[in-house]
Every structure is written in C-alpha cells, then in structure tokens.
Motif scaffolding. Sequence first.
Motif, PDB file in Angstrom:
ATOM      1  N   SER A 124       0.803  -1.029  -0.135  1.00 54.03           N
ATOM      2  CA  SER A 124      -0.028   0.156  -0.072  1.00 54.03           C
ATOM      3  C   SER A 124       0.944   1.348   0.144  1.00 54.03           C
ATOM      4  N   ARG A 125       2.039   1.085   0.484  1.00 58.97           N
ATOM      5  CA  ARG A 125       2.807   2.219   0.477  1.00 58.97           C
ATOM      6  C   ARG A 125       4.454   1.795   0.444  1.00 58.97           C
ATOM      7  N   PRO A 126       5.455   2.532   0.157  1.00 61.43           N
ATOM      8  CA  PRO A 126       6.679   2.225   0.123  1.00 61.43           C
ATOM      9  C   PRO A 126       7.546   2.361   1.086  1.00 61.43           C
ATOM     10  N   ASP A 127       7.048   1.887   2.224  1.00 65.21           N
ATOM     11  CA  ASP A 127       8.105   2.239   3.430  1.00 65.21           C
ATOM     12  C   ASP A 127       8.710   0.994   4.073  1.00 65.21           C
ATOM     13  N   ILE A 128       9.684   1.111   4.628  1.00 70.36           N
ATOM     14  CA  ILE A 128      10.486   0.087   5.230  1.00 70.36           C
ATOM     15  C   ILE A 128       9.905   0.006   6.787  1.00 70.36           C
ATOM     16  N   LEU A 182       9.030  -3.442   4.138  1.00 67.60           N
ATOM     17  CA  LEU A 182       8.017  -3.368   3.224  1.00 67.60           C
ATOM     18  C   LEU A 182       6.913  -4.577   3.657  1.00 67.60           C
ATOM     19  N   PRO A 183       7.149  -5.713   4.185  1.00 68.85           N
ATOM     20  CA  PRO A 183       6.408  -6.679   4.540  1.00 68.85           C
ATOM     21  C   PRO A 183       5.181  -6.285   5.548  1.00 68.85           C
ATOM     22  N   MET A 184       5.502  -5.071   6.124  1.00 71.80           N
ATOM     23  CA  MET A 184       4.419  -4.361   7.135  1.00 71.80           C
ATOM     24  C   MET A 184       3.266  -4.116   6.188  1.00 71.80           C
ATOM     25  N   PHE A 185       3.471  -3.472   5.052  1.00 70.62           N
ATOM     26  CA  PHE A 185       2.479  -2.894   3.969  1.00 70.62           C
ATOM     27  C   PHE A 185       1.974  -3.887   2.957  1.00 70.62           C
ATOM     28  N   ALA A 186       2.110  -4.948   3.251  1.00 73.45           N
ATOM     29  CA  ALA A 186       1.951  -5.939   2.018  1.00 73.45           C
ATOM     30  C   ALA A 186       0.323  -6.292   2.238  1.00 73.45           C
ATOM     31  N   ASP A 187      -0.248  -6.421   1.085  1.00 76.14           N
ATOM     32  CA  ASP A 187      -1.664  -6.971   1.164  1.00 76.14           C
ATOM     33  C   ASP A 187      -1.610  -8.235   0.760  1.00 76.14           C
ATOM     34  N   SER A 188      -1.926  -9.311   1.530  1.00 79.45           N
ATOM     35  CA  SER A 188      -1.861 -10.599   1.224  1.00 79.45           C
ATOM     36  C   SER A 188      -2.873 -11.288   0.162  1.00 79.45           C
ATOM     37  N   THR A 189      -4.071 -10.176   0.044  1.00 80.30           N
ATOM     38  CA  THR A 189      -5.075 -10.765  -0.818  1.00 80.30           C
ATOM     39  C   THR A 189      -4.801 -10.255  -2.255  1.00 80.30           C
ATOM     40  N   SER A 190      -3.862  -9.319  -2.638  1.00 77.00           N
ATOM     41  CA  SER A 190      -3.589  -9.003  -3.955  1.00 77.00           C
ATOM     42  C   SER A 190      -2.174  -9.203  -4.342  1.00 77.00           C
ATOM     43  N   PHE A 191      -2.196 -10.093  -5.282  1.00 79.30           N
ATOM     44  CA  PHE A 191      -0.955 -10.439  -5.536  1.00 79.30           C
ATOM     45  C   PHE A 191      -0.561 -10.926  -6.974  1.00 79.30           C
ATOM     46  N   LYS A 192       0.425 -11.093  -7.577  1.00 79.06           N
ATOM     47  CA  LYS A 192       0.583 -11.606  -8.916  1.00 79.06           C
ATOM     48  C   LYS A 192       1.587 -12.686  -9.106  1.00 79.06           C
ATOM     49  N   VAL A 193       1.282 -13.822  -9.911  1.00 81.67           N
ATOM     50  CA  VAL A 193       2.326 -14.991  -9.744  1.00 81.67           C
ATOM     51  C   VAL A 193       2.991 -15.345 -11.024  1.00 81.67           C
ATOM     52  N   TYR A 194       4.266 -15.527 -11.044  1.00 78.56           N
ATOM     53  CA  TYR A 194       5.043 -15.552 -12.098  1.00 78.56           C
ATOM     54  C   TYR A 194       5.840 -16.879 -12.350  1.00 78.56           C
ATOM     55  N   SER A 195       6.307 -17.347 -13.169  1.00 81.07           N
ATOM     56  CA  SER A 195       6.926 -18.533 -13.394  1.00 81.07           C
ATOM     57  C   SER A 195       8.504 -18.380 -12.911  1.00 81.07           C
ATOM     58  N   ALA A 196       8.993 -19.500 -12.383  1.00 82.55           N
ATOM     59  CA  ALA A 196      10.377 -19.279 -11.915  1.00 82.55           C
ATOM     60  C   ALA A 196      11.377 -19.315 -13.166  1.00 82.55           C
ATOM     61  N   ASP A 197      10.981 -19.614 -14.452  1.00 80.40           N
ATOM     62  CA  ASP A 197      11.972 -19.516 -15.626  1.00 80.40           C
ATOM     63  C   ASP A 197      11.198 -19.036 -16.797  1.00 80.40           C
ATOM     64  N   VAL A 198      11.688 -18.183 -17.726  1.00 82.20           N
ATOM     65  CA  VAL A 198      10.941 -17.736 -18.737  1.00 82.20           C
ATOM     66  C   VAL A 198      11.013 -18.727 -19.902  1.00 82.20           C
ATOM     67  N   GLY A 199      11.913 -19.584 -20.113  1.00 82.30           N
ATOM     68  CA  GLY A 199      11.809 -20.395 -21.074  1.00 82.30           C
ATOM     69  C   GLY A 199      10.727 -21.455 -20.736  1.00 82.30           C
ATOM     70  N   TYR A 239       7.836  -6.525  -4.405  1.00 81.73           N
ATOM     71  CA  TYR A 239       6.585  -6.377  -4.258  1.00 81.73           C
ATOM     72  C   TYR A 239       5.828  -5.594  -5.699  1.00 81.73           C
ATOM     73  N   TYR A 240       4.643  -5.061  -5.539  1.00 77.42           N
ATOM     74  CA  TYR A 240       4.461  -4.257  -6.546  1.00 77.42           C
ATOM     75  C   TYR A 240       3.420  -3.230  -5.938  1.00 77.42           C
ATOM     76  N   TRP A 241       3.254  -1.966  -6.671  1.00 77.23           N
ATOM     77  CA  TRP A 241       2.376  -0.923  -6.104  1.00 77.23           C
ATOM     78  C   TRP A 241       1.366  -0.473  -6.964  1.00 77.23           C
ATOM     79  N   ARG A 242       0.166  -0.385  -6.607  1.00 71.09           N
ATOM     80  CA  ARG A 242      -0.936   0.419  -7.491  1.00 71.09           C
ATOM     81  C   ARG A 242      -1.586   1.142  -6.643  1.00 71.09           C
ATOM     82  N   SER A 243      -1.860   2.234  -7.431  1.00 67.26           N
ATOM     83  CA  SER A 243      -2.621   3.422  -6.695  1.00 67.26           C
ATOM     84  C   SER A 243      -4.127   3.277  -6.773  1.00 67.26           C
ATOM     85  N   ASP A 244      -4.834   4.157  -6.149  1.00 68.26           N
ATOM     86  CA  ASP A 244      -6.429   3.696  -6.011  1.00 68.26           C
ATOM     87  C   ASP A 244      -6.946   3.859  -7.333  1.00 68.26           C
TER      88      ASP A 244
END
Length: 444
Positions: free
Chosen positions: A289-293, A295-312, A357-362
């Motif tokens: 929600s905000r870029p402060d140290i 970072l885990p304190m400001f993480a939203d566990s319900t909003s996330f993205k999933v990536y592959s471990a390898d681009v190939g 993490y990633y950030w998204r505005s309102d």
Amino acid sequence: MLVKRAIYDDLLAWKASDGRKPLLLEGVRQCGKTYILNEFGRLNYDSVAYFTFEENPDLSEIFERDLEPMRIVNRLSLIGPKIEPGKTLIILDEIQFCNRALASLKFFCEDAPEYHVACAGSLLGVLTSKPYSFPVGKVDRLKMYPMTFKEFLLANSEDRLVEHIERNGPEECLTGAIANRLGTHLDNYFLTGGMPAAVASWIDKGDIREVDRILDKIIGDYKQDFSKHATESLTKLTLIWDSVPLQLAKTNDKFMFGHVKTGMRSKDLEDALEWLLNAGLVHKVKKVSRPDIPLPMFADSTSFKVYSADVGILRRMAEMPSDFMFSKDKKYDLFRGAVAENYVLNELMASLEHTPYYWRSDATAEVDFIAQVGRTVVPIEVKAGGGNSKSLAEFIKKYDPEIAVTTSSKSGRSSVVVHIPLYAVWNIRDYVLARTAGTALHPP
C-alpha cells in the motif's frame, strides 16, 4: 569446463568458514544443484563421496539404525570412496527422500563438524519433511535458482561483456554493435530460459527444437512430481500451473482465481498455489500500500501476482512460437511484455535474495516492482521496448523516492530515474547501493 554459477563463490565461503555447518542447497528441480556441488567438490577437495537417495533407496537403510555420524561415515565409506575429514566432500543428493538423513545433519553439526557435508534437495521436499526431521539452526542454507542472464552470458564465453557491464554504470551508452550483441543474447535467453540443460543444448547445437524438447520434458517431469508428491488435488495443481502464462499476458492488476476455472474461488485453490510456491515453480509478488521500510508491514496478502520460475518454461507453457521475440507482429507485444516482466522478477530474486512487491494506486497507476535494496526502497518499472512510464511518474510525484528505475532498451539517467537496459538488470542491486552511498560502481 565449469559452467560459472554465482553460487560457486558462496560455496567457497562456506568451505572456508570457521563456523561451517552441514550445507543444505535448496532450489527448484533441475536448476543445477547436483552439477555445481560435484564440480565444487572436484575442484576444492581431494575426493568427492556422492550419494543420491532418489536413485538408490537402499541408501536410506544406513540412517535407520541410529544417527551417530561416525557409524554413518563408516557405512558410506564401504559403498563409496574413503571419507576423510576435511579432505572429502560428502554429497547427499535428493535428501528430501530420506527424512532420517535430513535429521542426521544435526548430529554432524554438533558431534562431527570436521566432516564437510553438502546436501541438495528440492524446496518442496525439504519443507514438507516430517517436523522432527528438520535440523533447525544446525545447517547452513543456500538457495539456487535457474541460470540468470549473467550466467547465460558467461556460459556463452562473454566474460568481457559481463566485466564491462559490472564496471560501468547503466547511464553509459554502449555502441550499437555491443548493444545489439547483448540484445541478441537476451532474445535467445528469453527463448531458452535458465534451465542448465536447455542452455547447454542451445550453446552446443543452436537448435531451438532441441531446446523445446528439453523444456517439454522438464515440464512433464514437474507434472509427474505433482502426482508423486502432492497431497493437494492433482486437478487443482494443474489448473493453477497452466493459468500462470495466461494471467501474466492479461492486464489484471492481480492474480484472479476466478480465471483459473469458472466458478472456483480462492479458498478452493489457495492450497494448490501454496504447494507450487513451496516447490519453487512459481513466485508470488504481493501488492504494498505504501513504499516504506519494512515493506512486509504494508503488504496486502489478498492482492498478488504469480510469475514463473523460468522464462523458457513460461514460453513453452504458453505455446509461443520460437520466433515471437523477433517478429514485428504486434499480436506478440503483450506476451513479449509479460516475458520481460517475468524475466526482471527472476533477476531481482536472484540478486536481492528476496521477493519484491508491486504498487498500485487507487486509480490505475501501477509500478511493476517495489524492491528494498539496503535501506532504500526502489520502484522498478519494466518497459519491454522504450518510452516513459506515467505510472512511475505518478509514484515519484507522490513518494519522492531517492532513486527509481526503468528497465528497457535504452540507458541513461535523470536526477531520479535511472534507465537500465534489460540486459543489465542483474546489476541493479550493486548500482543502487553504489549510487546511494556516493561511490563508484566497482572501483578498480
């Protein structure tokens, strides 16, 4: 010839450490753990005593009677080379197949520290071993990833290019010939990914069809692991796994469980996603929600993205043709952007040793990654081509960061924004630390 892997220096440091404990090298299957341990032992010890529990299940019987280190060493010496303290590297491979062997590391640490023991295991197998088995606090742990782009360059004998990139800041504009050479290597890396077998085949034969066969086999082996080791529903695991490339290629602001299968909700699939995360096959990037140290304190566990471990692997799962990186057809633009984003995430994880993490505005502004480098929070925007980022501009206006990064095809910097070419992403950490400290990147 030794394939240069960044983790090799960590292995040397482990060997030289006065407080050395048995080593547990973790990582996704087939990322090169066995190879690097054997090469490390061959080059730095008088002998290597290699044992694998996957191919030799009878080996587990040695650990059944008791966990006394000297008895275990004596029995291992009867079926392998003579084991000498400090002169022999004992490698216990696929240790997740023997909980008793994992538990024995506690006693090697406490009662026989003179023996150098290195173990390799899949992340999932180690994490799901029986609670009594894991020797908490009695092992040194290292995590290994598929080959990074830097390692890919080194495997292609581009040592001088790597040295040049590491000695010079990203604001330096490389000549067209050099930049094009790096760009070609990066395009090839986007096709092969970082699985060592795929990379070796590409370097030896230059045949993308053979690379695809190798990647397809690795994907098939992973799916076999689903059925062999998973306690979760095979159907759910496959649905989540297959949805990763599809969701990355969409413009969703988060991973949508409803897009995995119509009618399914998060509670139906969360356990399967957690299994894939523990296996190291995918990575979860949470929103802050905000870029402060910190970072885990400001993480939203319900909003996330999933990536592959390898681009190939991502490319093969998406069934993208091998020429998509070179085609001018705009229908490939969205996937090219997804691959670039996934690539940057993998490079950041390998260099920062934690997930950003990633950030998204309102509204609609979104910055791809927010990473903590030292004491600095760095917004990182991925641009597969070029151009400026309106989202990053909005972030800068709102939070006034000390430094911001765009990764694209160009180089240079302004007062705040540093343009780092995609081929130099591995250098972000060192560059940010040097710039915030006011020092040279790599002083001579």
